[in-house]
Write a protein that holds these residues in place. Sequence first.
Motif, PDB file in Angstrom:
ATOM      1  N   GLU A  63      -8.823 -11.197 -12.158  1.00 56.18           N
ATOM      2  CA  GLU A  63      -7.716 -10.420 -11.605  1.00 56.18           C
ATOM      3  C   GLU A  63      -8.111  -9.868 -10.248  1.00 56.18           C
ATOM      4  O   GLU A  63      -9.181  -9.282 -10.104  1.00 56.18           O
ATOM      5  CB  GLU A  63      -7.347  -9.272 -12.546  1.00 56.18           C
ATOM      6  N   VAL A  64      -7.226 -10.048  -9.262  1.00 55.54           N
ATOM      7  CA  VAL A  64      -7.524  -9.643  -7.888  1.00 55.54           C
ATOM      8  C   VAL A  64      -6.364  -8.823  -7.332  1.00 55.54           C
ATOM      9  O   VAL A  64      -5.195  -9.201  -7.475  1.00 55.54           O
ATOM     10  CB  VAL A  64      -7.734 -10.881  -6.981  1.00 55.54           C
ATOM     11  N   LEU A  65      -6.711  -7.710  -6.685  1.00 55.77           N
ATOM     12  CA  LEU A  65      -5.747  -6.930  -5.918  1.00 55.77           C
ATOM     13  C   LEU A  65      -5.991  -7.262  -4.456  1.00 55.77           C
ATOM     14  O   LEU A  65      -7.099  -7.100  -3.959  1.00 55.77           O
ATOM     15  CB  LEU A  65      -5.943  -5.425  -6.148  1.00 55.77           C
ATOM     16  N   MET A  66      -4.967  -7.744  -3.759  1.00 51.70           N
ATOM     17  CA  MET A  66      -5.081  -8.076  -2.340  1.00 51.70           C
ATOM     18  C   MET A  66      -4.559  -6.907  -1.520  1.00 51.70           C
ATOM     19  O   MET A  66      -3.498  -6.360  -1.821  1.00 51.70           O
ATOM     20  CB  MET A  66      -4.277  -9.332  -2.004  1.00 51.70           C
ATOM     21  N   THR A  67      -5.324  -6.547  -0.473  1.00 54.07           N
ATOM     22  CA  THR A  67      -4.915  -5.481   0.429  1.00 54.07           C
ATOM     23  C   THR A  67      -5.069  -5.960   1.866  1.00 54.07           C
ATOM     24  O   THR A  67      -5.783  -6.924   2.130  1.00 54.07           O
ATOM     25  CB  THR A  67      -5.765  -4.210   0.226  1.00 54.07           C
ATOM     26  N   GLY A  68      -4.416  -5.279   2.780  1.00 57.99           N
ATOM     27  CA  GLY A  68      -4.549  -5.621   4.189  1.00 57.99           C
ATOM     28  C   GLY A  68      -3.391  -5.067   4.985  1.00 57.99           C
ATOM     29  O   GLY A  68      -2.506  -4.403   4.436  1.00 57.99           O
ATOM     30  N   GLY A  69      -3.414  -5.340   6.270  1.00 56.74           N
ATOM     31  CA  GLY A  69      -2.309  -4.973   7.130  1.00 56.74           C
ATOM     32  C   GLY A  69      -1.091  -5.816   6.795  1.00 56.74           C
ATOM     33  O   GLY A  69      -1.208  -6.887   6.186  1.00 56.74           O
ATOM     34  N   HIS A  70       0.068  -5.367   7.195  1.00 54.23           N
ATOM     35  CA  HIS A  70       1.309  -6.043   6.814  1.00 54.23           C
ATOM     36  C   HIS A  70       1.330  -7.522   7.197  1.00 54.23           C
ATOM     37  O   HIS A  70       1.600  -8.390   6.369  1.00 54.23           O
ATOM     38  CB  HIS A  70       2.506  -5.313   7.441  1.00 54.23           C
ATOM     39  N   THR A  71       1.039  -7.843   8.451  1.00 58.53           N
ATOM     40  CA  THR A  71       1.138  -9.224   8.923  1.00 58.53           C
ATOM     41  C   THR A  71       0.072 -10.120   8.295  1.00 58.53           C
ATOM     42  O   THR A  71       0.370 -11.212   7.818  1.00 58.53           O
ATOM     43  CB  THR A  71       1.028  -9.282  10.460  1.00 58.53           C
ATOM     44  N   GLY A  72      -1.174  -9.665   8.301  1.00 57.17           N
ATOM     45  CA  GLY A  72      -2.255 -10.465   7.729  1.00 57.17           C
ATOM     46  C   GLY A  72      -2.052 -10.717   6.253  1.00 57.17           C
ATOM     47  O   GLY A  72      -2.268 -11.827   5.756  1.00 57.17           O
TER      48      GLY A  72
END
Length: 126
Positions: A63-72
Motif C-alpha cells: 500500500e502506497v500513499l502518493m504525495t507531491g505538488g499538484h502538477t507533479g
Amino acid sequence: MSLFHAVAFVDHQSAQVVQFDAEHTVEQKIHAHAHYTRQHGSAVRSEHEFFAEVCDALEGIAEVLMTGGHTGLADFRHYVEKHRPLTAARITGYEVVDHPSEKALLALARKHFVKYDQMGGTGTPA
C-alpha cells in the motif's frame, strides 16, 4: 527489507520513497536524469523514464500513499494509470503537499494508513 506501507513524495525532478512499519523506516531517493535532445518529445520521454523508476521503487510494497505538488502528482497519476495499472492498484491515495520533511511525510502517511486500515478491516503487520 520489504515493509507493508510506504509514502512517496514525487515532483518532476526527484522522488522520495519512505517504507515503514511500527518501528522501522527505510528511505530511498530517486532523481530524474535529464537528457534533452532537439528531438520532439524528449522531455516527455525523460519524464516517463523517471516515473518508471519511481514505479520500480514501489514494487513489492502493498500500500502506497502518493504525495507531491499538484502538477507533479497529477502527471505521475496520469502516467501510472495509463502505463502501470498494477502499481496504480496499490496506491491508496493522493495528497497534495508542499515539500514536507521526512518526519512530516511519515506523520501524514501514518494518519492516512490508520484510517485506511480501519476502513478495510486490516491491521498493519508488526
